[in-house]
Every structure is written in C-alpha cells, then in structure tokens.
Design a protein around this motif. Structure first.
Motif, PDB file in Angstrom:
ATOM      1  N   ARG A   1      -2.786  -4.458   5.545  1.00 47.60           N
ATOM      2  CA  ARG A   1      -1.985  -3.418   6.018  1.00 47.60           C
ATOM      3  C   ARG A   1      -1.764  -3.336   7.699  1.00 47.60           C
ATOM      4  O   ARG A   1      -2.374  -4.214   8.167  1.00 47.60           O
ATOM      5  CB  ARG A   1      -2.690  -1.922   5.522  1.00 47.60           C
TER       6      ARG A   1
ATOM      7  N   ARG B   1      -4.199   6.481   6.882  1.00 46.43           N
ATOM      8  CA  ARG B   1      -4.449   6.369   5.559  1.00 46.43           C
ATOM      9  C   ARG B   1      -5.852   7.084   5.347  1.00 46.43           C
ATOM     10  O   ARG B   1      -5.862   7.806   4.091  1.00 46.43           O
ATOM     11  CB  ARG B   1      -4.328   4.877   5.037  1.00 46.43           C
TER      12      ARG B   1
ATOM     13  N   ASN C   1       2.873  11.765  -9.111  1.00 44.44           N
ATOM     14  CA  ASN C   1       3.826  10.703  -9.519  1.00 44.44           C
ATOM     15  C   ASN C   1       5.140  10.897 -10.322  1.00 44.44           C
ATOM     16  O   ASN C   1       5.502   9.922 -10.851  1.00 44.44           O
ATOM     17  CB  ASN C   1       3.218   9.177  -9.609  1.00 44.44           C
TER      18      ASN C   1
ATOM     19  N   ASP D   1       7.078   6.892  -9.288  1.00 42.60           N
ATOM     20  CA  ASP D   1       6.419   5.920  -8.637  1.00 42.60           C
ATOM     21  C   ASP D   1       5.865   4.664  -9.276  1.00 42.60           C
ATOM     22  O   ASP D   1       5.117   5.122 -10.215  1.00 42.60           O
ATOM     23  CB  ASP D   1       5.099   6.607  -8.040  1.00 42.60           C
TER      24      ASP D   1
ATOM     25  N   ASP E   1       4.817   1.448  -7.788  1.00 47.73           N
ATOM     26  CA  ASP E   1       4.312   0.511  -7.282  1.00 47.73           C
ATOM     27  C   ASP E   1       3.543  -0.372  -8.010  1.00 47.73           C
ATOM     28  O   ASP E   1       3.247  -1.446  -7.704  1.00 47.73           O
ATOM     29  CB  ASP E   1       3.677   1.023  -5.812  1.00 47.73           C
ATOM     30  N   GLU E   2       2.691  -0.027  -8.933  1.00 43.84           N
ATOM     31  CA  GLU E   2       1.552  -0.448  -9.309  1.00 43.84           C
ATOM     32  C   GLU E   2       1.842  -1.153 -10.874  1.00 43.84           C
ATOM     33  O   GLU E   2       1.271  -1.585 -11.614  1.00 43.84           O
ATOM     34  CB  GLU E   2       0.158   0.143  -9.430  1.00 43.84           C
TER      35      GLU E   2
ATOM     36  N   SER F   1       0.121   4.663  -0.116  1.00 38.67           N
ATOM     37  CA  SER F   1       1.096   3.594   0.546  1.00 38.67           C
ATOM     38  C   SER F   1       0.969   3.495   2.225  1.00 38.67           C
ATOM     39  O   SER F   1       1.623   2.484   2.676  1.00 38.67           O
ATOM     40  CB  SER F   1       2.545   4.087   0.334  1.00 38.67           C
TER      41      SER F   1
ATOM     42  N   THR G   1       1.067   0.251   4.458  1.00 43.88           N
ATOM     43  CA  THR G   1       2.017  -0.987   3.979  1.00 43.88           C
ATOM     44  C   THR G   1       3.383  -0.767   4.868  1.00 43.88           C
ATOM     45  O   THR G   1       3.558   0.266   5.571  1.00 43.88           O
ATOM     46  CB  THR G   1       2.427  -0.646   2.532  1.00 43.88           C
TER      47      THR G   1
ATOM     48  N   CYS H   1       6.581   0.251   5.068  1.00 47.23           N
ATOM     49  CA  CYS H   1       7.710   1.350   4.471  1.00 47.23           C
ATOM     50  C   CYS H   1       8.442   2.012   5.579  1.00 47.23           C
ATOM     51  O   CYS H   1       8.303   2.199   6.703  1.00 47.23           O
ATOM     52  CB  CYS H   1       6.815   2.543   3.866  1.00 47.23           C
TER      53      CYS H   1
ATOM     54  N   LYS I   1      10.352  -0.332   0.872  1.00 48.07           N
ATOM     55  CA  LYS I   1       8.962  -0.149   0.546  1.00 48.07           C
ATOM     56  C   LYS I   1       8.431  -1.727   0.419  1.00 48.07           C
ATOM     57  O   LYS I   1       8.960  -2.340  -0.401  1.00 48.07           O
ATOM     58  CB  LYS I   1       8.610   0.827  -0.325  1.00 48.07           C
TER      59      LYS I   1
ATOM     60  N   ARG J   1       3.623  -4.742  -3.017  1.00 46.98           N
ATOM     61  CA  ARG J   1       2.252  -5.788  -2.951  1.00 46.98           C
ATOM     62  C   ARG J   1       1.836  -6.021  -4.387  1.00 46.98           C
ATOM     63  O   ARG J   1       2.383  -5.581  -5.296  1.00 46.98           O
ATOM     64  CB  ARG J   1       1.333  -4.883  -2.480  1.00 46.98           C
TER      65      ARG J   1
END
Length: 444
Positions: free
Chosen positions: A44, A52, A95, A112, A114-115, A280, A283, A285, A303, A306
């Motif tokens: 990061r 964060r 989310n 959301d 991202d994962e 996030s 990261t 963005c 964004k 990862r």
C-alpha cells in the motif's frame, strides 16, 4: 426445482447440519491481529497506511470493514456445504447501495466487488449477518435486536432463494430492485422517508455538481483541488502523457464498441489520488476528470485491483487480471452495471478497474438507522444477496439445504453474535497495539 424430499441440498444436511453453521472457533493457525494488519498493508502507499489504521480504529464496525482478510481466514476453517457462487467476498451492509442504471433508473444493489471470487455461499451470508450485529451495537440497539437483525437478513435470504429458484431464468436475470418500486411497496412511514430522502439526494448527485465541488480554475483551465493527504496529484500529467494514454487505450478495449465510441469523445484533463472508504485506504485509488468538446465533465474512478482475500482459501481466479476479475464478477452479480465499467494495467504492471464516480450514488446512512429502518434494510440486503447467489450458483440445492423452517436463520444469528464478539476482541487488541506504538494511526 426438485421436491424438497428429493433435493440434494437436503442430503447435505447429513454431512453439514444446519445447526453447525452457527458454530465458531478460532483456528490455531490464525495470525495475531498485528501480523494480519501488517500483511494486509503490504504494497500500500506507505504514507496512507496510518490513515487506514486511523479509520479502522474509530469503532469495531469500522475495524470489521477493514479486515475482510481476517474473516476470510476464519471462515475457511468452519463447516460449509462446498456449494459455490460468485461471492462478493467483502459482503457487509455498507457494500450495498443505490445507483443509476445506463437507462437512468435508480436501483438498489450490491456495489463493491474488490474481493469477488467463486466461493462458498455461506461466507457471504455470514459476513453480511455479522455486519448487521456490529452496526446495531454501534447504534446502541439492544442485544436482542442486534441478533434479530442477522436473523431477519438470513430469513429474507432463505425465503427469497426459495422464490427465485422457481422463477424463469431470464426473469431472474432481468429482475432489478428499483428504488421507486421499493418506495411504493414500503409499509413503514420511516422507511418511506429514508428512501425518498435518499432518492432526492441521488438525483442531485451529478457530474456537474461533483465538478464544482472538487475542481478549481487555474489560469483558465480546470484541475482537481488538492486536499492533502486525502486528495493530491501523484503524477505529472504532461510529463507522463504517453503512459496515461496507453493506460486509457487498454481500458477502452475492454468496453463494448458503442461505449468505447462514447468514451472516445472525452479527453483527460486531470488525475488525482483520492483516499476512499476504510479497507481501500492505501491502495492506489484515483479520480480522473474528463471533458468533451462541449466542456461537459465526466469523472472516472480508477481503483487498484489487488488479489482477492478469498483466493488463499478457495480456487484461484480464472482471470489473470484482477481488474477483469472484479469487472466480470460485478457484471455477473449486479442487475445492471455502470456503462463505463472496465479494466486496465498501469505502471509496474499494477491492475486497475474503472467506473464512473458519483453517478447518482446512494450510500446508506446506517449510523442514523433506527431499529425499524435497520430491519427493513436487513431484509432488502438478504433478498439482493439471494438473487446474486441464485444467478451464479446452484440455487435450487442451496434452497433445499436451507429448507422451510428457520433452523438456518437461527444458526446465522448465533454465528453473527459470536463473530461480532470476536471482532470486538480483535478491535481491542488492535487499539492496544496503536496505543503501544506498534501501529501508527491518524484519524482523518
């Protein structure tokens, strides 16, 4: 759908009893909180890591939002049916939200990814249920009400799944949770007020409004206003013009031809790094200001993509590019996706995905939800999650496993309370490490 007596989902109960879904115990292989935080901070932006951690330190619920990796580890050691869906991966109540479809209708959906990755369906529902318990506690609700939120969500999921597996497949994929329809069907005046206020706010959330809010005029041209360290310019757009154009050319080739044509009418004006969310933070963005020949603004969010936190505990993604993994997962799950959703590769081979910024977006104001509104929201999220799982997994088998009784609902309620307790213990350890100087945190 097969009769419940013949449904293979019912047979799975012999190996994985529904009551066992309420059990939770820590794996001896679990890393310490300090180890987990350090691992999640890998690669990061160094200067942003304290922000964060600062945001995660504000409450157990905020900590939970930033620790999807810890829960993925914990869930992988617990009983599950091995029935896979396109999981959201970081499935918590923040989310979900409202946004405009390409047809300009306001809908409510998961937002959301991202994962996202194919994974056991229980992982999503358990993470979502726990988030409701933590949010209810954060809002100072009674413990019985906090548990009931998780049960209400699980019940809505079970009942909706039974309904969706009976639907025509095309009808299921066409189905949307339109905000106006939700407003018309709402029984509670409190819920109607919340929905109406959110819709009114969303209609005002236009690129033009964002333009005047986050840009400034410099020598006759516009640029994104620095608000260091939350918004700042990490690159020189003039000096790195070729790199930026190569990045956009890659991205444009991931769009449909008609959307590629539309996007080509905009030119890039400015790019800035913008700190967003909780998990996030740190990261890469960014927000990009685009303009067309009529000087109409278009804001794009870029964004960093990862590796999914789920990948260590389930099968590897079939997509080599993490931006593509996110985009394709989002398109599978959502009823409608942003027309400019795509992916690209940046410097040092980093993966990114792109979408519009603030396109009539509705973020739920959960901190001000009372018991009635929170319960209605839990039911809505449960239905949306069930639709996602019914579309992308063996919904009939999952429904057969769930059954008609509330056995699974109660098990999920039990699990959510127990895991919320564990999250509060983890949070206390996290805060202790901050106070001891082992973790640097800045709240902003």
């Amino acid at each position: 759908m097969a009769p419940i007596s013949d449904n293979p989902g019912k047979k799975i109960r012999d190996k994985v009893p529904r009551t066992s879904q309420g059990d939770f115990s820590l794996s001896p292989k679990r890393p310490t909180i300090l180890q987990a935080i350090e691992a999640s901070n890998y690669d990061r932006v160094t200067d942003l890591i304290p922000i964060r951690c600062g945001r995660m330190s504000t409450s157990p619920f905020a900590f939970y939002r930033g620790t999807a990796d810890i829960m993925a580890h914990d869930l992988s050691f617990l009983p599950h049916t091995s029935l896979q869906v396109q999981a959201m991966g970081d499935c918590h109540l923040m989310n979900f939200g409202g946004f405009a479809t390409p047809e300009r209708n306001l809908i409510f959906d998961a937002n959301d990814f991202d994962e996202t990755l194919p994974a056991p369906w229980e992982w999503d529902i358990k993470r979502l249920a726990t988030s409701f318990v933590l949010a209810a506690r954060h809002n100072n609700m009674r413990e019985t009400d906090a548990r009931q939120m998780a049960i209400d969500m699980a019940s809505a999921y079970r009942l909706a799944m039974a309904e969706y597996v009976q639907m025509n497949t095309l009808d299921l994929w066409y189905m949307k949770f339109e905000m106006q329809d939700l407003l018309n069907k709402a029984r509670s005046e409190k819920v109607k007020t919340v929905l109406k206020d959110a819709m009114d706010k969303a209609q005002k959330s236009t690129p033009e409004k964002a333009f005047y809010k986050i840009t400034q005029s410099v020598l006759g041209s516009f640029e994104i206003l620095d608000q260091h360290p939350l918004i700042y310019h990490p690159i020189d757009l003039v000096k790195q013009k070729k790199m930026v154009q190569d990045f956009l050319n890659f991205y444009m080739n991931t769009l449909q031809a008609d959307r590629r044509f539309l996007f080509s009418q905009y030119r890039i004006i400015d790019i800035a790094l913008k700190v967003v969310g909780v998990g996030s933070v740190g990261t890469r963005c960014l927000v990009a200001l685009m303009m067309n020949a009529k000087d109409e603004p278009l804001f794009m969010q870029i964004k960093e993509a990862r590796t999914s936190v789920l990948e260590a505990y389930t099968s590897k993604s079939k997509h080599k590019h993490n931006g593509e993994r996110i985009v394709q997962g989002q398109r599978l799950v959502q009823a409608a996706s942003d027309m400019f959703l795509g992916w690209s590769t940046g410097e040092e081979g980093r993966h990114f995905y792109l979408r519009q910024l603030r396109d009539r977006k509705i973020a739920p104001d959960v901190e001000h939800f009372d018991k009635d509104v929170m319960a209605a929201y839990a039911g809505l999220c449960g239905k949306i999650l069930a639709r996602a799982h019914a579309k992308t997994g063996p919904g009939d088998v999952i429904s057969g496993y769930l059954g008609k009784a509330d056995v699974m609902d109660q098990a999920i309620g039990k699990f959510a309370v127990t895991y919320a307790d564990q999250t509060e213990k983890d949070y206390a350890e996290f805060v202790k490490a901050i106070k001891a100087g082992k973790i640097k945190a800045e709240v902003m």
